[in-house]
Design a protein around this motif. Structure first.
Motif, PDB file in Angstrom:
ATOM      1  N   ALA A 130       0.838  -1.201   0.000  1.00  0.00           N
ATOM      2  CA  ALA A 130       0.000   0.000   0.000  1.00  0.00           C
ATOM      3  C   ALA A 130       0.872   1.250   0.000  1.00  0.00           C
ATOM      4  O   ALA A 130       1.833   1.350   0.765  1.00  0.00           O
ATOM      5  CB  ALA A 130      -0.910   0.005   1.215  1.00  0.00           C
ATOM      6  N   ILE A 131       0.508   2.182  -0.855  1.00  0.00           N
ATOM      7  CA  ILE A 131       1.218   3.442  -0.980  1.00  0.00           C
ATOM      8  C   ILE A 131       0.232   4.581  -0.729  1.00  0.00           C
ATOM      9  O   ILE A 131      -0.802   4.673  -1.407  1.00  0.00           O
ATOM     10  CB  ILE A 131       1.841   3.589  -2.383  1.00  0.00           C
ATOM     11  N   ALA A 132       0.537   5.416   0.259  1.00  0.00           N
ATOM     12  CA  ALA A 132      -0.291   6.590   0.539  1.00  0.00           C
ATOM     13  C   ALA A 132       0.062   7.661  -0.479  1.00  0.00           C
ATOM     14  O   ALA A 132       1.240   7.899  -0.766  1.00  0.00           O
ATOM     15  CB  ALA A 132      -0.033   7.099   1.949  1.00  0.00           C
ATOM     16  N   GLY A 172      -7.773  -0.425 -11.185  1.00  0.00           N
ATOM     17  CA  GLY A 172      -9.175  -0.601 -10.821  1.00  0.00           C
ATOM     18  C   GLY A 172      -9.871   0.727 -10.560  1.00  0.00           C
ATOM     19  O   GLY A 172      -9.269   1.803 -10.658  1.00  0.00           O
ATOM     20  N   GLN A 173     -11.127   0.643 -10.199  1.00  0.00           N
ATOM     21  CA  GLN A 173     -11.935   1.815  -9.891  1.00  0.00           C
ATOM     22  C   GLN A 173     -11.720   2.245  -8.439  1.00  0.00           C
ATOM     23  O   GLN A 173     -11.508   1.408  -7.565  1.00  0.00           O
ATOM     24  CB  GLN A 173     -13.416   1.507 -10.105  1.00  0.00           C
ATOM     25  N   PRO A 174     -11.801   3.554  -8.169  1.00  0.00           N
ATOM     26  CA  PRO A 174     -11.696   4.009  -6.777  1.00  0.00           C
ATOM     27  C   PRO A 174     -12.814   3.413  -5.915  1.00  0.00           C
ATOM     28  O   PRO A 174     -13.939   3.241  -6.376  1.00  0.00           O
ATOM     29  CB  PRO A 174     -11.856   5.529  -6.883  1.00  0.00           C
ATOM     30  N   GLN A 175     -12.454   3.090  -4.699  1.00  0.00           N
ATOM     31  CA  GLN A 175     -13.406   2.496  -3.756  1.00  0.00           C
ATOM     32  C   GLN A 175     -13.280   3.239  -2.431  1.00  0.00           C
ATOM     33  O   GLN A 175     -12.215   3.225  -1.809  1.00  0.00           O
ATOM     34  CB  GLN A 175     -13.051   1.019  -3.591  1.00  0.00           C
ATOM     35  N   ALA A 176     -14.347   3.910  -2.005  1.00  0.00           N
ATOM     36  CA  ALA A 176     -14.348   4.612  -0.718  1.00  0.00           C
ATOM     37  C   ALA A 176     -14.589   3.606   0.404  1.00  0.00           C
ATOM     38  O   ALA A 176     -15.487   2.765   0.312  1.00  0.00           O
ATOM     39  CB  ALA A 176     -15.432   5.681  -0.702  1.00  0.00           C
ATOM     40  N   THR A 227      -9.876   6.258   0.570  1.00  0.00           N
ATOM     41  CA  THR A 227     -10.339   5.827  -0.745  1.00  0.00           C
ATOM     42  C   THR A 227      -9.167   5.087  -1.353  1.00  0.00           C
ATOM     43  O   THR A 227      -8.022   5.548  -1.266  1.00  0.00           O
ATOM     44  CB  THR A 227     -10.750   7.026  -1.618  1.00  0.00           C
ATOM     45  N   VAL A 228      -9.436   3.933  -1.955  1.00  0.00           N
ATOM     46  CA  VAL A 228      -8.361   3.096  -2.492  1.00  0.00           C
ATOM     47  C   VAL A 228      -8.574   2.803  -3.971  1.00  0.00           C
ATOM     48  O   VAL A 228      -9.700   2.831  -4.461  1.00  0.00           O
ATOM     49  CB  VAL A 228      -8.242   1.754  -1.726  1.00  0.00           C
ATOM     50  N   LEU A 263      -3.640   4.628  -1.615  1.00  0.00           N
ATOM     51  CA  LEU A 263      -4.533   5.107  -0.555  1.00  0.00           C
ATOM     52  C   LEU A 263      -4.567   6.624  -0.545  1.00  0.00           C
ATOM     53  O   LEU A 263      -3.510   7.261  -0.538  1.00  0.00           O
ATOM     54  CB  LEU A 263      -4.000   4.680   0.816  1.00  0.00           C
ATOM     55  N   GLU A 264      -5.744   7.181  -0.506  1.00  0.00           N
ATOM     56  CA  GLU A 264      -5.920   8.629  -0.370  1.00  0.00           C
ATOM     57  C   GLU A 264      -6.803   8.866   0.851  1.00  0.00           C
ATOM     58  O   GLU A 264      -7.743   8.101   1.088  1.00  0.00           O
ATOM     59  CB  GLU A 264      -6.591   9.175  -1.628  1.00  0.00           C
ATOM     60  N   PRO A 265      -6.518   9.907   1.644  1.00  0.00           N
ATOM     61  CA  PRO A 265      -7.358  10.170   2.815  1.00  0.00           C
ATOM     62  C   PRO A 265      -8.815  10.416   2.423  1.00  0.00           C
ATOM     63  O   PRO A 265      -9.099  11.036   1.398  1.00  0.00           O
ATOM     64  CB  PRO A 265      -6.770  11.438   3.424  1.00  0.00           C
TER      65      PRO A 265
END
Length: 134
Positions: free
Chosen positions: A9-11, A31-35, A42-43, A56-58
């Motif tokens: 995982a990379i932030a 892939g598609q973003p997933q909250a 959101t990944v 990974l995004e906050p």
């Protein structure tokens, strides 16, 4: 006890821009973003064939990834995830030998819809470890 490496995982500060780099520069399937509100992120998963990269995004100001990005504004490796056949057995064994399971020790459902736990990075040479039941 651990099995296959599930993902790294990379932030990232900007999920769209990061996903575009993997897609456009590296030719990866993105892939598609997933909250995941329960995890504050959101990944996006990038399939590498034998494993995955998770960007990974906050999601919200209370996100643990927001705190990580405050210390590392351009982003960086956040954790690695290994598969285990039985997460409760794995957690009990780790606690028995002195490893720390984060939170209250109860598995939560992760991005793949499977139970996950996180292990304290100080117990694993500065690396946050995620275990995912397969």
């Amino acid at each position: 006890m651990i099995g296959r490496l599930n993902h790294i995982a990379i932030a990232v500060p900007d999920l769209t821009a990061a996903a575009a780099k993997y897609r456009d520069l590296l030719g990866a399937h993105v892939g598609q973003p997933q909250a995941l509100p329960e995890h504050g992120v959101t990944v996006v998963f990038i399939d590498t064939g034998n494993s995955k990269v998770e960007l990974l995004e906050p999601l919200g100001e209370a996100s643990p990834i927001a705190a990580f990005l405050d210390k590392n504004p351009s982003g960086g490796m956040h954790h690695i995830c290994f598969e285990v056949p039985d997460i409760l057995v794995a957690a009990a064994r780790l606690v028995e030998v002195g490893a720390r399971v984060l939170g209250d020790g109860t598995p939560r459902i992760g991005a793949h819809g499977k139970p996950v736990l996180f292990l304290h990075p100080k117990d694993f040479d500065g690396t946050l470890i995620e275990l995912e039941e397969v």
